[in-house]
Each structure stands twice: as structure tokens, then as C-alpha cells.
Motif scaffolding. Structure first.
Motif, short mmCIF file in Angstrom:
data_model
loop_
_atom_site.label_atom_id
_atom_site.label_comp_id
_atom_site.label_asym_id
_atom_site.label_seq_id
_atom_site.Cartn_x
_atom_site.Cartn_y
_atom_site.Cartn_z
N MET A 1 57.65 -28.01 -15.87
CA MET A 1 57.12 -29.00 -16.80
C MET A 1 58.16 -30.11 -16.98
O MET A 1 59.34 -29.84 -17.18
CB MET A 1 56.81 -28.35 -18.16
N PHE A 2 57.72 -31.35 -16.94
CA PHE A 2 58.63 -32.48 -17.07
C PHE A 2 58.69 -32.95 -18.52
O PHE A 2 57.84 -32.64 -19.35
CB PHE A 2 58.18 -33.63 -16.17
N PHE A 3 59.72 -33.75 -18.82
CA PHE A 3 59.83 -34.40 -20.12
C PHE A 3 60.28 -35.84 -19.89
O PHE A 3 60.89 -36.17 -18.86
CB PHE A 3 60.83 -33.67 -21.03
N VAL A 4 59.99 -36.70 -20.85
CA VAL A 4 60.51 -38.06 -20.87
C VAL A 4 60.95 -38.35 -22.30
O VAL A 4 60.15 -38.29 -23.22
CB VAL A 4 59.46 -39.10 -20.44
N ASP A 5 62.23 -38.65 -22.47
CA ASP A 5 62.76 -39.04 -23.77
C ASP A 5 63.04 -40.54 -23.75
O ASP A 5 63.64 -41.06 -22.79
CB ASP A 5 64.06 -38.30 -24.09
N THR A 6 62.63 -41.23 -24.79
CA THR A 6 62.84 -42.66 -24.91
C THR A 6 64.10 -42.92 -25.73
O THR A 6 64.29 -42.33 -26.79
CB THR A 6 61.64 -43.33 -25.59
N ILE A 7 64.94 -43.81 -25.22
CA ILE A 7 66.16 -44.21 -25.92
C ILE A 7 65.99 -45.66 -26.30
O ILE A 7 66.03 -46.56 -25.45
CB ILE A 7 67.40 -44.00 -25.03
N GLU A 8 65.74 -45.90 -27.58
CA GLU A 8 65.42 -47.25 -28.06
C GLU A 8 66.69 -48.08 -28.27
O GLU A 8 67.69 -47.59 -28.77
CB GLU A 8 64.69 -47.16 -29.41
N THR A 9 66.59 -49.33 -27.88
CA THR A 9 67.58 -50.33 -28.26
C THR A 9 66.79 -51.43 -28.97
O THR A 9 66.46 -52.47 -28.39
CB THR A 9 68.35 -50.87 -27.04
N ALA A 10 66.48 -51.16 -30.22
CA ALA A 10 65.50 -51.97 -30.94
C ALA A 10 65.95 -53.42 -31.11
O ALA A 10 65.14 -54.34 -31.04
CB ALA A 10 65.20 -51.35 -32.31
N GLY A 11 67.25 -53.63 -31.34
CA GLY A 11 67.72 -54.99 -31.58
C GLY A 11 67.47 -55.92 -30.41
O GLY A 11 67.31 -57.13 -30.59
N LEU A 12 67.43 -55.37 -29.20
CA LEU A 12 67.17 -56.18 -28.00
C LEU A 12 65.74 -56.03 -27.51
O LEU A 12 65.34 -56.68 -26.55
CB LEU A 12 68.14 -55.80 -26.88
N GLY A 13 64.97 -55.15 -28.14
CA GLY A 13 63.58 -54.97 -27.74
C GLY A 13 63.43 -54.25 -26.41
O GLY A 13 62.48 -54.51 -25.66
N ASN A 14 64.35 -53.33 -26.12
CA ASN A 14 64.33 -52.62 -24.84
C ASN A 14 64.28 -51.11 -25.03
O ASN A 14 64.62 -50.59 -26.09
CB ASN A 14 65.57 -52.97 -24.01
N ARG A 15 63.89 -50.44 -23.95
CA ARG A 15 63.90 -48.98 -23.92
C ARG A 15 64.55 -48.49 -22.64
O ARG A 15 64.36 -49.08 -21.57
CB ARG A 15 62.47 -48.42 -23.99
N SER A 16 65.31 -47.42 -22.76
CA SER A 16 65.82 -46.68 -21.62
C SER A 16 65.16 -45.31 -21.65
O SER A 16 64.58 -44.92 -22.68
CB SER A 16 67.35 -46.54 -21.70
N TYR A 17 65.26 -44.59 -20.55
CA TYR A 17 64.56 -43.31 -20.48
C TYR A 17 65.43 -42.24 -19.84
O TYR A 17 66.19 -42.51 -18.90
CB TYR A 17 63.27 -43.44 -19.66
N LEU A 18 65.31 -41.03 -20.38
CA LEU A 18 65.86 -39.82 -19.79
C LEU A 18 64.66 -38.96 -19.43
O LEU A 18 63.85 -38.61 -20.30
CB LEU A 18 66.76 -39.09 -20.79
N ALA A 19 64.52 -38.64 -18.14
CA ALA A 19 63.33 -37.89 -17.69
C ALA A 19 63.75 -36.82 -16.70
O ALA A 19 64.62 -37.04 -15.85
CB ALA A 19 62.33 -38.84 -17.04
N GLY A 20 63.14 -35.64 -16.83
CA GLY A 20 63.48 -34.57 -15.89
C GLY A 20 62.77 -33.28 -16.20
O GLY A 20 61.72 -33.25 -16.85
N GLY A 21 63.38 -32.19 -15.72
CA GLY A 21 62.83 -30.85 -15.93
C GLY A 21 63.80 -30.01 -16.73
O GLY A 21 64.53 -30.51 -17.59
N GLU A 22 63.86 -28.70 -16.42
CA GLU A 22 64.70 -27.80 -17.20
C GLU A 22 66.18 -27.94 -16.86
O GLU A 22 67.04 -27.65 -17.69
CB GLU A 22 64.26 -26.35 -16.98
N ARG A 23 66.48 -28.41 -15.64
CA ARG A 23 67.88 -28.39 -15.20
C ARG A 23 68.48 -29.77 -15.01
O ARG A 23 69.67 -29.96 -15.26
CB ARG A 23 67.99 -27.60 -13.88
N ALA A 24 67.73 -30.71 -14.53
CA ALA A 24 68.30 -32.01 -14.17
C ALA A 24 67.39 -33.14 -14.64
O ALA A 24 66.20 -32.93 -14.91
CB ALA A 24 68.53 -32.09 -12.66
N ALA A 25 67.97 -34.34 -14.72
CA ALA A 25 67.22 -35.47 -15.22
C ALA A 25 67.74 -36.77 -14.61
O ALA A 25 68.87 -36.84 -14.10
CB ALA A 25 67.31 -35.54 -16.75
#
Length: 454
Positions: A1-25
Motif C-alpha cells: 500500500m502506498f502513501f503520499v504526505d504533503t509538505i506545505e510551504t504556505a507562505g510561497l503557495g507551494n507543496r512538496s511531497y513524500l511518497a512511498g511504501g513501507e520501506r522507501a519513499a
């Protein structure tokens, strides 16, 4: 099963992402303050195996190079980006295994338009695309702006944006989650985003890239482009050269004498407090840009690049947060700082400066008294309606055009109050009599002021 976590940088209006499975991303378009990304990976208990860039960014300094160095991850950058450091050049169709046990593969899709080398990445789970990281290509309800590279490329890139959006729609399932980097207040967006999440199927029914033919799309896209923040000119070169690690240790503390010396030398002293507190009392000559607003965007846009900046903050915590925001746009080290109360920032015997705050109803009562009404919104905002007789100087141009403000008491407004406070502080520092309108522009007509549209 995969996951996607959003990392907000609200002041600049941007998003970064961490996405992966149980071991790596994989990390997509990381911010410069990489400790946030590493903390997200630690919470997930995964190893960061890949760091990828969708493009060489124009609106912030990337943390990708440093994150890859610290974690040992492969650093994937589009092959067409002429960068000065070692990386894994990514070409259309390239595949990289993220978590083999989870069946997760990252697949590169060339999507030029925001930049010539722009690349999106589909996250495939057991051969099916479950998400696509679209960077500055397909956004929520719009696309990334095509005018940040070179004027002669703007129209060709706008046409490429249309084609790239259609490529994604043709090659990915309707259920694929669309995860852009820009579009949450970023000036890299060509239009307003609508909502916080979307899919390929939803965009096909609502995004202007799909609801308009290519010629209409391009004409409307180009007609709607707004001003480009001045600091963007420095972001691309920084990202191409390879950003240095950040230093978030506290800056040297300045006393009242040093603050006065720095002001006298023409340096910028920026008060981070709320605009109402600033208006009530501040060091004469200081500029107000709220820490809780779009600090990085407006400070980097306004200050002459490379000019020393001293920060005045309510607390050490506010100062630290401001430092973090500013490194994201290449303002790496404040020249000095002070915290506490403004009474401690002015030399003994020097009075604090102040100016009044008002509403549009207050302005309506003064109508006809010969006051100067100064509108500091952007061109696109003014085009939707403006107070009859007002002078228009967008806030990001005001520091160079103070001489254009007519004589008299200046009542300055924006759309809500934050930019009006910046403008009022600039005018106050220049010795003008100023009143800051701290009110929503929607209230202007209700207050009895005549609002006209172009």
C-alpha cells in the motif's frame, strides 16, 4: 500500500511531497529547509531513496541537492536542465523503482510548458498510475505560467502547456490523483486554483486546458499573466548552480544604536509584528512586513537584492520562523535582529513613529477633502474595480516610485490590509503623512465610495 504526505510551504503557495511504501519513499520538489522532509520520513519509518525535481524552480531555492547528499538518495533532475552539479538526468519514459516490495515505480513524463524541460512523474502501483506529481504543469483548475524563462518562449510554452495537459489526460486513468507543486497562492500559477485536491478525471471537466481550444486557451492564458516577483530572477541561477546548505542559527542581536546606524546606511530594517501593532508605534524608517503574511514573497520582491536586512520581531520564535521562510527564497542570513518591544529598538530620547489605521467608511467620510487615495493592489486586481480618482502604484513598485505619489495626506489600501500596511510603512519612512486602510476592498462600495471597473 502506498502513501503520499504533503509538505506545505504556505507562505510561497507551494507543496512538496513524500511518497512511498513501507520501506522507501521519494521526495518531490523539496523545500530548502529539508529538516521538515527528513522529519516526515522519520515519522513514516521510511528511507528516502530518491529525490526528484519537476523543473529548475523560479520561485524558491530547492533543498533537493542537499537532501540527496544528506540521505544518499538518487537525485533526479530533468536531463534538459543545464545544472552545474552531478545528478541523475531524467528523460521521458524513464522508470525508477521506489519500493519494489510495494510495487511502486516512478515514471517520468515530459510535460514542457512551465519550463522547456519540465517533467511530471507518475507513481505507478503494480503497473497502474495512482498519482501524478505535476509540478508546474497541470494545476488544480489551471496550469503553471509559461512566461518565466524567456519572453520569446512564452507563447510556444503556453501551447506546450496545453499539449502537456492533454498528454497527461490521455495516458493516465481518470482516478489518478493530481499532485502539483504550485497553485496554492504561488505566483508560478497562471490562474486561480479551485480546491485542495483533484484527479485527472476532475480536471478534464473543469480545467481551462481542457475546456478551451488551444488558441483560446493560449490567448486567455497570456492575457491573464500577472507581474513576476523580482526575486524570481535570482532563483533559477541559484538552483542551477546548486544551493548551499542552510544556516538557521540565530543572527547577531542588534541594540538601538546599531539599528539606527543600519537605517542611516540605507539598509532595510523590517518589523515583523502585526500591522496594527506597527502602526501604533515603530522605529522611524523601518518597514512593516508581517511574519504571518507572505513575508518571504514580499520582502524578497521589495528589497534590493543583496541589501542587508535586519529583522525586528515580537519573540525569538517569530524570528526563527521568519529566518526559515527567508532562506527558502535565498535571503540566507539576516544582518542582525532584535526581539521584544519597539521601545527597546529606538535610542534614548528618540520617539517612536506611528500612523492611523482606518476603514473604507472612514475614507468615505473624508471624500472630497483632497486626500490622496493610493491603491497598491496588482494590475489584475485593479482591473476588476477601483475607487474613482485613486492613484495606482502596486506595492512591489512603490519603493522605486514614491516620488509619483501626489502631495497631501495619503490613504493607502489594498484588498485586505496587509499590503496597505507595507505601503504605509514605506511612505511613513519617507516622511509622508499616511493613513493605512485596514479593511476588505469589498467594503469600499458599501461604504459609499464610487467603485468603477475598467
Amino acid at each position: 500500500m502506498f502513501f503520499v504526505d504533503t509538505i506545505e510551504t504556505a507562505g510561497l503557495g507551494n507543496r512538496s511531497y513524500l511518497a512511498g511504501g513501507e520501506r522507501a519513499a521519494v521526495v518531490v520538489d523539496p523545500p530548502r529547509d529539508i529538516d521538515r522532509v527528513i522529519a516526515a520520513a522519520v515519522r513514516r519509518g521510511v528511507r528516502i531513496s530518491h529525490v526528484v525535481e519537476t523543473h529548475v524552480h523560479n520561485d524558491y531555492v530547492t533543498g533537493g541537492l542537499e537532501l540527496a547528499r544528506v540521505t544518499g538518495a538518487a537525485y533526479l533532475v530533468p536531463a534538459g536542465a543545464a545544472v552545474s552539479y552531478a545528478r541523475v538526468p531524467v528523460r521521458d519514459g524513464d522508470r525508477h523503482e521506489i519500493d519494489p516490495a510495494a510495487g511502486l515505480v516512478l515514471r517520468a513524463l515530459a510535460t514542457p510548458g512551465h519550463t522547456p524541460h519540465h517533467t511530471s512523474y507518475a507513481l505507478d502501483e503494480h503497473g497502474t498510475a495512482v498519482a501524478v506529481f505535476t509540478g508546474g504543469s497541470l494545476l488544480i483548475g489551471t496550469v503553471g505560467r509559461p512566461d518565466l524563462v524567456e519572453p520569446r518562449l512564452t507563447e510556444p510554452l503556453a501551447r506546450a502547456q496545453h499539449a502537456s495537459a492533454h498528454r497527461l489526460a490521455a495516458e493516465l486513468p481518470d482516478t489518478t490523483a493530481v499532485l502539483p507543486t504550485h497553485g496554492f497562492g504561488s505566483f508560478c500559477s497562471a490562474g486561480r486554483t479551485a480546491g485542495e485536491s483533484t484527479t485527472i478525471g476532475a480536471e478534464k471537466t473543469s480545467n481551462e486546458a481542457f475546456t478551451r481550444d488551444v488558441d483560446t486557451f493560449v490567448a486567455d492564458l497570456l492575457a491573464g499573466l500577472d507581474d513576476v516577483p523580482a526575486y524570481y530572477a535570482h532563483m533559477g541561477p541559484a538552483n542551477t548552480a546548486g544551493p548551499a546548505p542552510v544556516d538557521l542559527t540565530p543572527p547577531a542581536l542588534a541594540d538601538a544604536d546599531e539599528i539606527a546606524v543600519r537605517l542611516a546606511a540605507g539598509e532595510w530594517v523590517v518589523d515583523l509584528r502585526h500591522r496594527l501593532a506597527f502602526a501604533d508605534g515603530h522605529v522611524a524608517g523601518s518597514v512593516n512586513i508581517e511574519a504571518e503574511g507572505q513575508l518571504a514573497t514580499y520582502l524578497a520582491w521589495l528589497v534590493p537584492w543583496g541589501r542587508p536586512v535586519t529583522l525586528l520581531a515580537d519573540s525569538a520564535e517569530q524570528l526563527a520562523a521568519a529566518q526559515r521562510e527567508l532562506v527558502r527564497v535565498g535571503i540566507d542570513r539576516p544582518a542582525a535582529a532584535a526581539t521584544g518591544e519597539p521601545s527597546g529598538w529606538a535610542r534614548e530620547g528618540e520617539a517612536l513613529a506611528s500612523f492611523p489605521q482606518a476603514t473604507f467608511s472612514d475614507l468615505a467620510e473624508r471624500s472630497g477633502d483632497g486626500v490622496v487615495v493610493l491603491d497598491v493592489r496588482r494590475d489584475a486586481e485593479r482591473a476588476t474595480g477601483f475607487i474613482e480618482g485613486s492613484v495606482h502604484l502596486p506595492v512591489h513598485t512603490l519603493h522605486r516610485r514614491l516620488h509619483e505619489v501626489p502631495e497631501g495626506e495619503v490613504w493607502v489600501h489594498c484588498a485586505g490590509g496587509m499590503r496597505a500596511a507595507i505601503a504605509a510603512s514605506l511612505l511613513d519612512a519617507a516622511g509622508r503623512r499616511v493613513v493605512a486602510v485596514d479593511d476588505a476592498f469589498d467594503a469600499a462600495e458599501k461604504a459609499g465610495l464610487t467603485v468603477r471597473a475598467r
